[in-house]
Design a protein around this motif. Structure first.
Motif, mmCIF file in Angstrom:
data_model
loop_
_atom_site.group_PDB
_atom_site.id
_atom_site.type_symbol
_atom_site.label_atom_id
_atom_site.label_comp_id
_atom_site.label_asym_id
_atom_site.label_seq_id
_atom_site.Cartn_x
_atom_site.Cartn_y
_atom_site.Cartn_z
ATOM 1 N N GLU A 734 0.769 -1.349 -0.072
ATOM 2 C CA GLU A 734 0.072 -0.027 0.052
ATOM 3 C C GLU A 734 0.651 1.199 0.020
ATOM 4 O OE1 GLU A 734 -3.227 0.440 -0.292
ATOM 5 O OE2 GLU A 734 -3.434 -1.758 -0.516
ATOM 6 N N SER A 735 1.898 1.124 0.731
ATOM 7 C CA SER A 735 2.798 2.492 1.016
ATOM 8 C C SER A 735 3.471 2.940 -0.437
ATOM 9 C CB SER A 735 3.681 2.519 2.386
ATOM 10 O OG SER A 735 4.547 1.719 1.983
ATOM 11 N N LEU A 736 3.686 1.551 -0.955
ATOM 12 C CA LEU A 736 4.715 1.849 -2.234
ATOM 13 C C LEU A 736 3.668 2.327 -3.378
ATOM 14 C CD1 LEU A 736 7.154 -1.212 -2.278
ATOM 15 C CD2 LEU A 736 7.651 1.046 -2.105
ATOM 16 N N ILE A 737 2.363 1.944 -3.280
ATOM 17 C CA ILE A 737 1.421 2.337 -4.142
ATOM 18 C C ILE A 737 1.232 3.889 -3.970
ATOM 19 C CG2 ILE A 737 -0.857 2.444 -5.021
ATOM 20 C CD1 ILE A 737 -0.989 -0.815 -4.498
ATOM 21 N N ASP A 738 1.337 4.159 -2.837
ATOM 22 C CA ASP A 738 0.999 5.717 -2.425
ATOM 23 C C ASP A 738 2.276 6.546 -2.811
ATOM 24 O OD1 ASP A 738 -1.448 5.289 -1.176
ATOM 25 O OD2 ASP A 738 -0.598 5.230 0.851
ATOM 26 N N LYS A 739 3.359 5.920 -2.630
ATOM 27 C CA LYS A 739 4.746 6.720 -2.901
ATOM 28 C C LYS A 739 4.961 6.702 -4.659
ATOM 29 C CE LYS A 739 7.127 5.608 1.173
ATOM 30 N NZ LYS A 739 8.111 4.688 1.699
ATOM 31 N N GLN A 740 4.134 5.882 -5.291
ATOM 32 C CA GLN A 740 3.790 5.637 -6.848
ATOM 33 C C GLN A 740 5.073 5.189 -7.298
ATOM 34 O OE1 GLN A 740 3.267 9.721 -8.169
ATOM 35 N NE2 GLN A 740 1.122 9.403 -8.144
ATOM 36 N N TYR A 741 5.518 4.041 -6.620
ATOM 37 C CA TYR A 741 6.616 3.098 -6.954
ATOM 38 C C TYR A 741 5.716 1.936 -7.887
ATOM 39 C CZ TYR A 741 10.566 4.923 -4.208
ATOM 40 O OH TYR A 741 11.491 5.513 -3.858
ATOM 41 N N ILE A 742 4.882 1.534 -7.421
ATOM 42 C CA ILE A 742 4.130 0.539 -8.240
ATOM 43 C C ILE A 742 2.614 0.960 -8.255
ATOM 44 C CG2 ILE A 742 5.590 -1.426 -7.698
ATOM 45 C CD1 ILE A 742 3.536 -2.191 -5.443
ATOM 46 N N GLU A 743 1.927 0.491 -9.231
ATOM 47 C CA GLU A 743 0.201 0.698 -9.213
ATOM 48 C C GLU A 743 -0.292 -0.591 -9.563
ATOM 49 O OE1 GLU A 743 0.117 3.454 -12.287
ATOM 50 O OE2 GLU A 743 0.235 2.019 -13.910
ATOM 51 N N ARG A 744 -1.627 -0.562 -9.183
ATOM 52 C CA ARG A 744 -2.600 -1.685 -9.595
ATOM 53 C C ARG A 744 -3.019 -1.707 -11.091
ATOM 54 N NH1 ARG A 744 -4.748 -0.795 -4.433
ATOM 55 N NH2 ARG A 744 -4.633 -2.661 -3.221
ATOM 56 N N THR A 745 -2.827 -2.871 -11.704
ATOM 57 C CA THR A 745 -3.188 -2.738 -13.189
ATOM 58 C C THR A 745 -4.714 -2.415 -13.235
ATOM 59 O OG1 THR A 745 -3.271 -4.900 -13.014
ATOM 60 C CG2 THR A 745 -1.263 -4.152 -14.010
ATOM 61 N N PRO A 746 -5.116 -1.650 -14.273
ATOM 62 C CA PRO A 746 -6.308 -1.224 -14.326
ATOM 63 C C PRO A 746 -7.255 -2.251 -14.535
ATOM 64 C CG PRO A 746 -4.951 -0.275 -16.395
ATOM 65 C CD PRO A 746 -4.265 -1.185 -15.294
#
Lengths: 756, 85
Positions: A734-746
């Protein structure tokens, strides 16, 4: 004798050859010249002119052998007037067959030699090659001429064995049964006869390329195994009625051994494992419930003899059938282990923990070697049990403290004590055994490095060799990454020793006398676990020190360019000589305490406010250290509470039996609980960073990954030092998604992709 | 003398004093290491040029090796010389 083909009369030569052949096959007397003449007769017939007689010779010989065997059967072997069993010392069927076979098989071998020209030149040539046997589709009953030796054996099979096999086998089975009952009739001689008969079924087929054992297996092995199975079943049922489990197992082992011997004695070597398997099946596999019925008690009371027997009989059977014993054993270790560590209490709980666990481990390790022949299944059960005991959390919310205990145990060993070095070494090696089971190796590392730092800074180590050996052991167990900070700490200490020597030389050269015996440790900021107190507390260094410190700093800056020293006064300590009392005392204390006492050099009493403002200490540090001096009775206070105008005085009535002592530093009074909590929260922080780094690394190389696959990767990467909880991994994602290192594929909910 | 100091064991940590927070080449803080190293300190030292600019040693060596012509300081373009005190 001439070798050229010539015209001969078959009818003239054959009768002579025939009579010699008869003498040969009955092992009669054949003189050398006769043998040689007949040998060349065979040759002459085979090369006869104009038409060779080889085929005729073959047919005549076949006829002769058939007659001979039939004759033997009728006159010597077959159940004649004196029935099939032996009466009045008359040889019985088996004996008669055996005698006839011994003679005939030998005779046929000689006859084969006599006909060797026919064999070599005539029959070998027609023989189908190996390739044709393998690749051709030949029917087995092609009329093919056989070498004379083979022909003899085949004829024996057709005319003798086919007629007698039922009777022979019946007798063999009866005799083996009698042997099982221990009948005295089965003498060694009788054994030889049976063995000979049994093997004749193999030998008679010995010339065949394949299926040499088929006849034997059909005739003897199969019926015997069937009959034995019934016998074993009966025996087992009988034993069950009268025996306890432990007696039963002893009996079974005895029977197994006897049956193996028996198979060796009577049968062809290939039958042994088949018979044994049948025996195991009837006595063990089908009676497992009974054998296991007392398993629990045997394991919990550690009846070694019974367990050893049980292992012996269970060893050959399939692994999954053994699982009950293994599980019971595992549970037993677990229970015993948990019991020994659940009752721990008191000061040296860490010592008890490690030593009790070691005792349990050693005990069962020894037991496995003694009873279970070091079977890997049992060793892995021991590992599983130990890991589960050591990593068990006392409660849902409570952390597992094993890592802390084991680290503290090392600390106790490595600190100065009266234990000999060899003993320490041994104990540390044992300690690794326990260490390997710990899942939270990073927690251990945190505790260990903190304790090591303390030992190194306060010079409490028993021996540097032992310290280094321990670090090397950890390196072996967990790799370089795990110990490189520890190594760094070590290097800093030895560099500091050099530095102090250089500094002292420098002082000598410059003719400076500081009046203080100075020893400085310079540490590298990143490598040492210096804890939360790394924040520098403001402190006015007393002038007594100032010069020394300034000198050292100047010296250091000259030797190392571009570096800045930060003094950690809470870690410094020194010896102060008290000259104002009846006796002279030398007291070891921390710098802050020294600084406070030194203020009394010029006066006998000061107010708290004065002391604090002179030293520029914050009030927390001030209170703590002054308190410790008051407790040591070196100082007296005018009131309980240390407020601004409370008077502090030197205690001139102080006396102590020892002239050299130490004031417990205020730092050491920091509650244990606080330290542990701090360590654990530090470990938690480290884990989060570690996991985030791992996730980024994995995602960077994979670009797109499913949630579960990612979790698996992370678990496998972090296994060396700890087992993260799934919820922690999720938080990190979650925190990496917040930091925009990774994202959920649409398009998919459980897939992530790397953001470059 | 009522009180005399017999001996003193001091403990100090050291860090770099650089004229900047970060290395101008790798942009990592001087307190930590260059991207190739894992442990700050002696293993990954800092170096100063005569122009007074400071870098991780590993970073500037790499940089200088990339320069074919005249070796210059990446910050001020003066020709690079190690400042050895």
């Amino acid at each position: 004798m001439s070798l050229t083909p010539k015209s001969v009369d078959f009818n003239e030569i054959w009768p002579n050859l025939r009579s010699t052949a008869e003498a040969v096959i009955t092992l009669g007397n054949v003189n050398r010249s006769d043998w040689s003449t007949r040998f060349s007769d065979v040759y002459t017939l085979c090369v006869a002119h104009p038409e060779p007689y080889a085929d005729r010779l073959y047919n005549e010989t076949k006829q002769f052998l058939e007659n001979h065997v039939q004759n033997m059967l009728a006159t010597r072997v077959a159940p004649g007037p004196c029935s099939t069993s032996s009466v009045n010392g008359e040889p019985d069927l088996l004996q008669r067959y055996y005698d006839a076979w011994t003679e005939y098989s030998q005779g046929v071998k000689y006859l084969d030699n006599l006909y060797s020209y026919l064999n070599q030149q005539h029959i070998k040539k027609q023989k189908i090659s190996d390739a044709e046997v393998v690749y051709g589709n030949l029917s087995s009953d092609t009329m093919e001429q056989m070498e004379i030796g083979e022909l003899g054996l085949d004829i024996w099979h057709i005319y003798m064995i086919k007629n007698l096999s039922d009777d022979l086998v019946k007798h063999i089975l009866e005799d083996i049964k009698a042997d099982r009952c221990g009948s005295p009739e089965i003498t060694p001689n009788r054994v030889k006869v049976i063995n000979g008969v049994v093997h004749s079924f193999v030998q008679v087929r010995g010339y065949k390329r394949t299926g040499q054992l088929k006849l034997y297996q059909e005739l003897v092995e199969f019926p015997l195994v069937m009959a034995s199975a019934d016998y074993y079943d009966n025996e087992a049922a009988k034993l069950l009625k009268t025996c306890t489990v432990s007696q039963y197992m002893e009996e079974v082992i005895k029977i197994l051994e006897e049956e193996t011997k028996r198979a060796k004695k009577f049968l062809h070597a290939t039958s042994m494992w088949r018979l044994r398997k049948q025996c195991e099946d009837r006595f063990v596999n089908r009676r497992l419930d009974f054998i296991y019925s007392e398993c629990k008690d045997m394991v919990s009371q550690e009846k070694r003899k019974d367990l050893r027997n049980m292992y012996k009989i269970l060893k050959p059977i399939a692994d999954n059938l053994k699982s009950q014993l293994i599980h019971t054993f595992l549970d037993h270790i677990k229970n015993e282990g948990l019991e020994t560590i659940s009752t721990l209490s008191g000061e040296n709980i860490h010592i008890q923990f490690v030593e009790n666990m070691l005792k349990v481990h050693q005990k069962f390790h020894e037991l496995i070697a003694d009873v279970f022949e070091n079977d890997s299944l049992f060793l892995s059960a021991l590992d599983k049990a130990c890991a589960s005991i050591i990593n068990r959390r006392p409660g849902d919310r409570q952390p597992c403290r094993s890592a802390e205990y084991v680290a503290k145990y090392c600390d106790t060993l490595l600190k100065k004590s009266k234990t000999t070095e060899a003993e320490i070494d041994q104990k540390l090696t044992n300690n690794i055994t326990i260490f390997k089971y710990i899942e939270d190796k990073d927690v251990y590392q945190k505790f260990y490095s903190r304790l090591l730092a303390k030992r190194l800074i306060h010079e409490q180590s028993q021996s540097m060799d032992a310290e280094e050996a321990m670090i090397n052991r950890l390196k072996q167990a967990c790799g370089y990454e795990f110990t490189n900070k520890l190594h760094r700490m070590f290097t800093d200490i030895s560099l500091s020793v050099d530095l102090n020597n250089k500094f002292n030389n420098h002082l000598k050269q410059e003719n400076i006398d500081l009046g203080i015996n100075l020893s400085i440790k310079v540490l590298q900021a990143g490598a040492w676990p210096l804890g939360p107190t790394q924040v520098v507390i403001p402190f006015a260094v007393p002038q007594e020190f100032e010069k020394s410190i300034r000198m050292f700093e100047a010296f250091y800056h000259k030797s190392f360019n571009g570096r800045k020293l930060t003094w950690l006064h809470h870690m410094c300590h020194g010896e102060l000589k008290l000259g104002y009392l009846k006796k002279t005392y030398i007291v070891t204390m921390q710098t802050y305490q020294m600084a406070m006492l030194l203020l009394f050099e010029s006066c006998d009493s000061l107010t708290c406010k004065d002391i604090q403002s002179t030293l520029q200490l914050n009030s927390e540090t001030f209170q703590k250290h002054l308190q410790s001096l008051l407790e040591s009775k070196l100082l007296n206070a005018s009131s309980e509470s240390l407020e601004g105008n409370t008077k502090i005085e030197l205690n001139f009535d102080y006396s102590n039996k020892r002239t050299k002592f130490k004031i417990t530093s205020a730092m050491q009074k920091e509650t244990q609980q606080e330290q542990i909590e701090h360590t654990i929260s530090a470990v938690d922080e480290d884990r989060k960073l570690y996991l985030q780094a791992a996730i980024v690394r994995i995602m960077k190389s994979r670009k797109v990954l499913k949630h579960n696959a990612l979790i698996q990767e992370i678990l496998s990467q972090s296994r060396v030092s700890f087992t993260p909880s799934i919820s922690m991994i999720k938080k990190c994602i979650e925190s990496l998604i917040d930091k925009q290192y990774i994202e959920r594929t649409p398009n998919s909910g459980d897939e992530y992709s790397y953001v470059a | 003398m009522k009180l005399t100091i017999k001996s003193w064991t001091g403990v100090a940590t050291w860090r770099w004093i650089a004229n900047d927070e970060n290395c101008g080449i790798c942009r990592m803080s001087f307190e930590s290491t260059c991207p190739e190293c894992s442990l700050p300190g002696d293993d990954c030292p800092l170096v100063w040029g005569v122009c007074s600019h400071c870098f991780h040693m590993h970073c500037i060596v790499k940089w200088l090796n990339l320069q074919t012509m005249n070796k210059q300081c990446p910050m001020c373009r003066q020709s690079w010389k190690f400042n050895i005190h």
